[in-house]
Design a protein around this motif. Structure first.
Motif, short mmCIF file in Angstrom:
data_model
loop_
_atom_site.label_atom_id
_atom_site.label_comp_id
_atom_site.label_asym_id
_atom_site.label_seq_id
_atom_site.Cartn_x
_atom_site.Cartn_y
_atom_site.Cartn_z
N THR A 198 0.83 -1.21 0.00
CA THR A 198 0.00 0.00 0.00
C THR A 198 0.86 1.25 0.00
O THR A 198 0.57 2.23 -0.71
N ILE A 199 1.93 1.24 0.81
CA ILE A 199 2.85 2.39 0.85
C ILE A 199 3.48 2.61 -0.52
O ILE A 199 3.58 3.76 -0.99
N HIS A 200 3.88 1.55 -1.17
CA HIS A 200 4.50 1.68 -2.50
C HIS A 200 3.50 2.27 -3.49
O HIS A 200 3.85 3.15 -4.30
N SER A 201 2.24 1.80 -3.43
CA SER A 201 1.23 2.32 -4.33
C SER A 201 0.96 3.80 -4.08
O SER A 201 0.86 4.60 -5.02
N LEU A 202 0.87 4.19 -2.81
CA LEU A 202 0.63 5.60 -2.47
C LEU A 202 1.83 6.47 -2.87
O LEU A 202 1.65 7.60 -3.33
N ARG A 203 3.04 5.94 -2.70
CA ARG A 203 4.22 6.70 -3.08
C ARG A 203 4.26 6.94 -4.59
O ARG A 203 4.60 8.04 -5.07
N ALA A 204 3.89 5.90 -5.35
CA ALA A 204 3.85 6.05 -6.80
C ALA A 204 2.78 7.06 -7.21
O ALA A 204 3.00 7.90 -8.11
N GLU A 205 1.63 7.04 -6.54
CA GLU A 205 0.57 8.00 -6.84
C GLU A 205 1.01 9.42 -6.48
O GLU A 205 0.72 10.37 -7.21
N ALA A 206 1.73 9.55 -5.34
CA ALA A 206 2.22 10.88 -4.95
C ALA A 206 3.25 11.40 -5.95
O ALA A 206 3.25 12.60 -6.30
N ASP A 207 4.14 10.51 -6.44
CA ASP A 207 5.13 10.93 -7.43
C ASP A 207 4.44 11.41 -8.71
O ASP A 207 4.85 12.41 -9.32
N LEU A 208 3.40 10.69 -9.13
CA LEU A 208 2.68 11.10 -10.33
C LEU A 208 2.01 12.45 -10.12
O LEU A 208 2.04 13.32 -11.01
N THR A 209 1.42 12.66 -8.95
CA THR A 209 0.77 13.94 -8.67
C THR A 209 1.78 15.08 -8.65
O THR A 209 1.49 16.18 -9.14
N GLU A 210 2.97 14.83 -8.09
CA GLU A 210 4.01 15.85 -8.09
C GLU A 210 4.44 16.19 -9.53
O GLU A 210 4.72 17.36 -9.86
N THR A 211 4.51 15.17 -10.40
CA THR A 211 4.87 15.41 -11.81
C THR A 211 3.82 16.27 -12.49
O THR A 211 4.14 17.22 -13.23
N LEU A 212 2.54 15.96 -12.24
CA LEU A 212 1.46 16.76 -12.82
C LEU A 212 1.49 18.19 -12.29
O LEU A 212 1.25 19.15 -13.03
#
Length: 265
Positions: A198-212
């Motif tokens: 779950t942490i890995h999934s949230l971290r990936a989602e946060a990275d994508l949001t930061e890119t956007l």
């Protein structure tokens, strides 16, 4: 007539006739007598319940100490076995704050960290109680405590087949506490794996949001947004114009098995 009623009546009248005072005093005396009788009745009933509970406990303890005591085996579920000190701390409440040991127990079919038990003294209507079990340390100076070997940890944390092999071997020893500790460790292991995923999934989602967000910042700069809205500069006073919640809230896994930014095994 209650004391509060009397106080209210006296406070509302500066001069109370003698006859009225006589009635008030008579009412208070009657109230006191009624409460004394009620208190004595409650005391007698409570004493009777305590004596009954003590008598039951004495009879049961004497029967337990008798080696020829005949348990009501007809009232014990067929899949229960004698405790025989396998789970010595298992005590069952019998009412009035009293307890008796669980003489017959059964391992939970789905949760190996738990057992069910009955006293075997109250017939078929006796309910079964659940109890958590834990392993007991080896009290032998010839076997000092030491860290677990890597091969054992590999079986604990390894594949389902490896863990099943370890669990079956522990069951063959007949030590339910040891098997419960192994099962409890594996439950924590599975929970940690899910949390790290779950942490890995949230971290990936946060990275994508930061890119956007960075792409939006670049577009705002290219559109000269700050220049076209320069008139708002005067209303920005340091921290007052900043978003109140800002910072690096990146989730970091605590598991020693994680790699990089929350990547599970």
């Amino acid at each position: 007539m209650s004391p509060n009623t009397v106080l209210t009546t006296l406070a509302a009248h500066d001069e109370v006739p003698t006859e009225t005072l006589r009635e008030i005093i008579t009412g208070l005396v009657a109230t006191i007598k009624i409460r004394e009788v009620a208190w004595e009745a409650d005391r007698t009933a409570m004493r009777a319940r305590i004596n009954h509970a003590e008598d039951r406990l004495d009879v049961t303890l004497q029967a337990r100490e008798d080696p020829d005591f005949d348990f009501d085996h007809a009232g014990v579920p067929s899949d229960f076995v004698r405790n025989n000190n396998r789970v010595p701390a298992f005590q069952i409440p019998i009412g009035e704050g009293l307890y008796l040991p669980a003489e017959f127990i059964k391992r939970d079919e789905d949760d190996k960290t738990k057992v069910w038990g009955v006293t075997g003294r109250f017939g078929k209507g006796e309910p079964a109680y659940a109890h958590e079990i834990f392993t007991r340390p080896v009290e032998d100076p010839s076997f000092p405590a030491e860290p677990m070997r890597p091969w054992f940890l590999h079986l604990l944390q390894g594949s389902s087949s490896s863990y099943a092999h370890l669990r079956e071997a522990a069951d063959d020893l007949g030590d339910w506490g040891l098997a419960a500790a192994i099962a409890r460790f594996r439950q924590c292991e599975d929970q940690l794996r899910e949390l790290n995923a779950t942490i890995h999934s949230l971290r990936a989602e946060a990275d994508l949001t930061e890119t956007l967000q960075e792409a939006c910042r670049i577009r705002l700069g290219a559109a000269n947004a700050h220049g076209r809205l320069a008139r708002l500069e005067s209303v920005c006073h340091g921290k007052d114009c900043r978003f109140p919640i800002r910072g690096d809230f990146a989730v970091r896994p605590t598991s020693y098995r994680s790699r990089g930014r929350g990547r599970p095994l």
